[in-house]
Design a protein around this motif. Structure first.
Motif, PDB file in Angstrom:
ATOM      1  N   GLU A  10       0.832  -1.203   0.000  1.00  0.00           N
ATOM      2  CA  GLU A  10       0.000   0.000   0.000  1.00  0.00           C
ATOM      3  C   GLU A  10       0.870   1.257   0.000  1.00  0.00           C
ATOM      4  OE1 GLU A  10      -0.264  -2.370   2.388  1.00  0.00           O
ATOM      5  OE2 GLU A  10      -2.329  -3.097   2.465  1.00  0.00           O
ATOM      6  N   ALA A  11       1.903   1.260   0.820  1.00  0.00           N
ATOM      7  CA  ALA A  11       2.802   2.413   0.896  1.00  0.00           C
ATOM      8  C   ALA A  11       3.610   2.571  -0.392  1.00  0.00           C
ATOM      9  CB  ALA A  11       3.733   2.280   2.097  1.00  0.00           C
ATOM     10  N   GLU A  12       4.074   1.466  -0.958  1.00  0.00           N
ATOM     11  CA  GLU A  12       4.784   1.532  -2.242  1.00  0.00           C
ATOM     12  C   GLU A  12       3.900   2.154  -3.308  1.00  0.00           C
ATOM     13  OE1 GLU A  12       7.543  -2.483  -2.037  1.00  0.00           O
ATOM     14  OE2 GLU A  12       6.192  -2.211  -3.722  1.00  0.00           O
ATOM     15  N   ASN A  13       2.681   1.648  -3.410  1.00  0.00           N
ATOM     16  CA  ASN A  13       1.759   2.126  -4.437  1.00  0.00           C
ATOM     17  C   ASN A  13       1.419   3.599  -4.234  1.00  0.00           C
ATOM     18  OD1 ASN A  13       1.872  -0.524  -5.221  1.00  0.00           O
ATOM     19  ND2 ASN A  13      -0.267  -0.985  -4.811  1.00  0.00           N
ATOM     20  N   GLN A  14       1.242   4.022  -2.998  1.00  0.00           N
ATOM     21  CA  GLN A  14       0.933   5.419  -2.701  1.00  0.00           C
ATOM     22  C   GLN A  14       2.105   6.328  -3.078  1.00  0.00           C
ATOM     23  OE1 GLN A  14      -2.002   6.748  -1.881  1.00  0.00           O
ATOM     24  NE2 GLN A  14      -1.059   8.768  -1.998  1.00  0.00           N
ATOM     25  N   LEU A  15       3.309   5.933  -2.715  1.00  0.00           N
ATOM     26  CA  LEU A  15       4.497   6.707  -3.058  1.00  0.00           C
ATOM     27  C   LEU A  15       4.619   6.861  -4.574  1.00  0.00           C
ATOM     28  CD1 LEU A  15       7.198   8.094  -2.439  1.00  0.00           C
ATOM     29  CD2 LEU A  15       8.236   5.800  -2.409  1.00  0.00           C
ATOM     30  N   ALA A  16       4.453   5.765  -5.282  1.00  0.00           N
ATOM     31  CA  ALA A  16       4.549   5.810  -6.747  1.00  0.00           C
ATOM     32  C   ALA A  16       3.479   6.727  -7.333  1.00  0.00           C
ATOM     33  CB  ALA A  16       4.433   4.405  -7.321  1.00  0.00           C
ATOM     34  N   LEU A  19       4.299  10.351  -7.047  1.00  0.00           N
ATOM     35  CA  LEU A  19       5.349  10.772  -7.967  1.00  0.00           C
ATOM     36  C   LEU A  19       4.931  10.646  -9.435  1.00  0.00           C
ATOM     37  CD1 LEU A  19       8.427   9.330  -6.072  1.00  0.00           C
ATOM     38  CD2 LEU A  19       7.776  11.734  -6.316  1.00  0.00           C
ATOM     39  N   GLY A  20       3.656  10.303  -9.662  1.00  0.00           N
ATOM     40  CA  GLY A  20       3.122  10.275 -11.021  1.00  0.00           C
ATOM     41  C   GLY A  20       3.279   8.976 -11.774  1.00  0.00           C
ATOM     42  N   PHE A  21       3.477   7.872 -11.073  1.00  0.00           N
ATOM     43  CA  PHE A  21       3.633   6.564 -11.708  1.00  0.00           C
ATOM     44  C   PHE A  21       2.326   5.785 -11.628  1.00  0.00           C
ATOM     45  CE2 PHE A  21       7.902   7.810 -10.961  1.00  0.00           C
ATOM     46  CZ  PHE A  21       8.669   7.157 -11.901  1.00  0.00           C
ATOM     47  N   ASP A  22       2.113   4.948 -12.620  1.00  0.00           N
ATOM     48  CA  ASP A  22       0.982   4.024 -12.625  1.00  0.00           C
ATOM     49  C   ASP A  22       1.437   2.681 -12.065  1.00  0.00           C
ATOM     50  OD1 ASP A  22      -0.807   5.817 -13.868  1.00  0.00           O
ATOM     51  OD2 ASP A  22       0.023   5.314 -15.838  1.00  0.00           O
ATOM     52  N   CYS A  23       0.531   2.025 -11.359  1.00  0.00           N
ATOM     53  CA  CYS A  23       0.780   0.689 -10.824  1.00  0.00           C
ATOM     54  C   CYS A  23       0.373  -0.333 -11.883  1.00  0.00           C
ATOM     55  CB  CYS A  23      -0.056   0.489  -9.565  1.00  0.00           C
ATOM     56  SG  CYS A  23      -0.208  -1.213  -9.031  1.00  0.00           S
ATOM     57  N   VAL A  24       1.286  -1.231 -12.212  1.00  0.00           N
ATOM     58  CA  VAL A  24       0.985  -2.358 -13.092  1.00  0.00           C
ATOM     59  C   VAL A  24       1.203  -3.602 -12.245  1.00  0.00           C
ATOM     60  CG1 VAL A  24       1.647  -3.600 -15.177  1.00  0.00           C
ATOM     61  CG2 VAL A  24       1.731  -1.091 -15.137  1.00  0.00           C
ATOM     62  N   LYS A  25       0.136  -4.362 -12.018  1.00  0.00           N
ATOM     63  CA  LYS A  25       0.240  -5.535 -11.143  1.00  0.00           C
ATOM     64  C   LYS A  25       1.364  -6.450 -11.605  1.00  0.00           C
ATOM     65  CE  LYS A  25      -3.168  -4.358  -8.542  1.00  0.00           C
ATOM     66  NZ  LYS A  25      -2.941  -3.768  -7.266  1.00  0.00           N
ATOM     67  N   ASP A  26       2.146  -6.909 -10.661  1.00  0.00           N
ATOM     68  CA  ASP A  26       3.306  -7.747 -10.924  1.00  0.00           C
ATOM     69  C   ASP A  26       3.041  -9.141 -10.369  1.00  0.00           C
ATOM     70  OD1 ASP A  26       5.797  -8.929 -11.178  1.00  0.00           O
ATOM     71  OD2 ASP A  26       6.898  -7.231 -10.355  1.00  0.00           O
ATOM     72  N   GLY A  32      -1.540  -7.468  -5.003  1.00  0.00           N
ATOM     73  CA  GLY A  32      -1.347  -6.129  -4.487  1.00  0.00           C
ATOM     74  C   GLY A  32      -0.025  -5.479  -4.862  1.00  0.00           C
ATOM     75  N   TRP A  33       0.987  -6.272  -5.186  1.00  0.00           N
ATOM     76  CA  TRP A  33       2.315  -5.726  -5.479  1.00  0.00           C
ATOM     77  C   TRP A  33       2.380  -5.299  -6.939  1.00  0.00           C
ATOM     78  CZ3 TRP A  33       5.379  -4.891  -1.398  1.00  0.00           C
ATOM     79  CH2 TRP A  33       5.105  -5.606  -0.224  1.00  0.00           C
ATOM     80  N   CYS A  34       3.149  -4.236  -7.199  1.00  0.00           N
ATOM     81  CA  CYS A  34       3.200  -3.648  -8.545  1.00  0.00           C
ATOM     82  C   CYS A  34       4.615  -3.412  -9.014  1.00  0.00           C
ATOM     83  CB  CYS A  34       2.507  -2.277  -8.539  1.00  0.00           C
ATOM     84  SG  CYS A  34       0.772  -2.324  -8.121  1.00  0.00           S
ATOM     85  N   LYS A  35       4.732  -3.215 -10.335  1.00  0.00           N
ATOM     86  CA  LYS A  35       5.860  -2.503 -10.896  1.00  0.00           C
ATOM     87  C   LYS A  35       5.281  -1.146 -11.272  1.00  0.00           C
ATOM     88  CE  LYS A  35       5.421  -4.237 -15.610  1.00  0.00           C
ATOM     89  NZ  LYS A  35       6.120  -4.863 -16.716  1.00  0.00           N
ATOM     90  N   PHE A  36       6.120  -0.152 -11.511  1.00  0.00           N
ATOM     91  CA  PHE A  36       5.622   1.209 -11.678  1.00  0.00           C
ATOM     92  C   PHE A  36       6.070   1.782 -13.012  1.00  0.00           C
ATOM     93  CE2 PHE A  36       6.233   0.252  -7.183  1.00  0.00           C
ATOM     94  CZ  PHE A  36       4.904   0.318  -6.788  1.00  0.00           C
TER      95      PHE A  36
END
Length: 97
Positions: A10-16, A19-26, A32-36
């Protein structure tokens, strides 16, 4: 010894997102985990380069013509990506501007 995923996806996704990044599920990381992704720049979690074990670092690269290029490694290191997500995201954001 692998580093823990603190404070969590959740914190990773919020930080990304901040900063203007999209979450792409990994799928490699699980639910819940993403690459950005921001434009052509991608940031993803990679295994510890010393042991190829669990998470320890973040890779930054540009996706151009369906191929990753311009991989970034820390200065002075032959193969050592970012240890902190914020640093990786900020670098990718800077490169994309």
């Amino acid at each position: 010894m692998p580093r823990e995923r603190v404070p969590g996806w959740e914190a990773e996704n919020q930080l990304a997102k901040e900063l203007g990044f999209d979450c792409v599920k990994d799928a490699r990381r699980g639910a819940g985990w993403c690459k950005f992704v921001r434009g052509e720049w991608h940031v993803w979690e990679i295994a510890d380069p010393a042991t190829f074990g669990t998470h320890c670092y973040w890779q930054v690269a540009r996706l151009k013509d369906d191929q990753y290029c311009e991989h970034y490694y820390l200065p002075g290191c032959s193969w050592k990506p970012f240890p902190e997500l914020r640093d990786a995201l900020e670098y990718a954001k800077q490169r994309g501007e």
